[in-house]
Design a protein around this motif. Sequence first.
Motif, short mmCIF file in Angstrom:
data_model
loop_
_atom_site.label_atom_id
_atom_site.label_comp_id
_atom_site.label_asym_id
_atom_site.label_seq_id
_atom_site.Cartn_x
_atom_site.Cartn_y
_atom_site.Cartn_z
N PHE A 201 3.75 -2.66 -6.96
CA PHE A 201 4.98 -1.98 -6.56
C PHE A 201 4.71 -0.53 -6.17
O PHE A 201 5.31 -0.01 -5.22
N GLU A 202 3.81 0.10 -6.88
CA GLU A 202 3.39 1.45 -6.52
C GLU A 202 2.79 1.48 -5.12
O GLU A 202 3.08 2.38 -4.31
N ALA A 205 5.37 0.87 -2.23
CA ALA A 205 6.09 2.12 -1.94
C ALA A 205 5.19 3.09 -1.17
O ALA A 205 5.65 3.76 -0.24
N ARG A 246 12.52 -6.95 -2.74
CA ARG A 246 13.32 -5.72 -2.88
C ARG A 246 12.44 -4.49 -2.66
O ARG A 246 12.82 -3.55 -1.95
N ALA A 247 11.24 -4.50 -3.20
CA ALA A 247 10.34 -3.36 -3.04
C ALA A 247 9.92 -3.19 -1.59
O ALA A 247 9.85 -2.06 -1.08
N GLU A 250 12.90 -1.75 0.26
CA GLU A 250 13.11 -0.35 -0.11
C GLU A 250 12.04 0.56 0.47
O GLU A 250 12.28 1.76 0.67
#
Length: 289
Positions: A201-202, A205, A246-247, A250
Amino acid sequence: MVSLSLNQWTTRRWTVAEAVDGCVRHGLEAIGLWRQEVAAQGLAESAKLVRAAGLRVSSLCRGGFLTAGGLPGEEGRRAFAAALEDNRRAVDEAAELGAACLVMVVGGLPGVVPGEPLSGPVSRDVAGARERVAEGLAELAPYAGERGVRLALEPLHPVYCADRAVLSTLEQAVELCLPYPVEQVGVVVDTFHVWWDPRLFEQIARAGERIASYQVCDFLHPLPADVLLGRGMMGDGVIDFAPITRAVLEAGYTGDVEVEIFNADVWAADPDEVLATMKARYAEVVLPS
């Protein structure tokens, strides 16, 4: 709003023409194509079929296999030159098709052939193999940029490091992208390959607008003897898709969500039933609630 795309390999026995027709009948807006199937249909004819159907080409698979240049001496030089030439052809094909990206499976250890026993010269220098990938990317990125094609580096699950991709994490792929304009080089987020990564997830992003393709399928348990065929229909394995989707959204991704499944049972099934199931699982399992 992202939309669903059929990667042609999910319905492997369909030709380009049949897959395009299937997408139209099932209300899909995009298709991911494979070079060998495009060649069988004919490049110009494939482009014509896709455009006439009003579809987007979410990806063309695949370029890459740049690591052969790690073999010693003249053999390595010839292999690297051949790989670059094939990748330039792939870029030209992606441009003709109007593909959103050319997926790059970068290659494994030099001399290791996917699915075959070790024979002949083999390099065990994994760091050196990654250097060859960087060298190849430096040659290809400007060529792709001049033709409006985006290269998309795909990290593969570590089990494929020896024979298919010495890039195993999204972090590695992102690092390779950074020297190049975002429109030239991006990354693929494929759930099968990256779901296990504790930094996923990091890194999603961090990738941000570098995400050129989002591909989904499930990770089956137990894996079959041929781990290449361990991809399953979403919901049939162990991946929790909604947080990953979702990640990705986003992070700013607005492209298509491409379903790419390598699975003998899926390939043997009625392709129309596969598409119907794919659409239902996309809504039920992949999209965040």
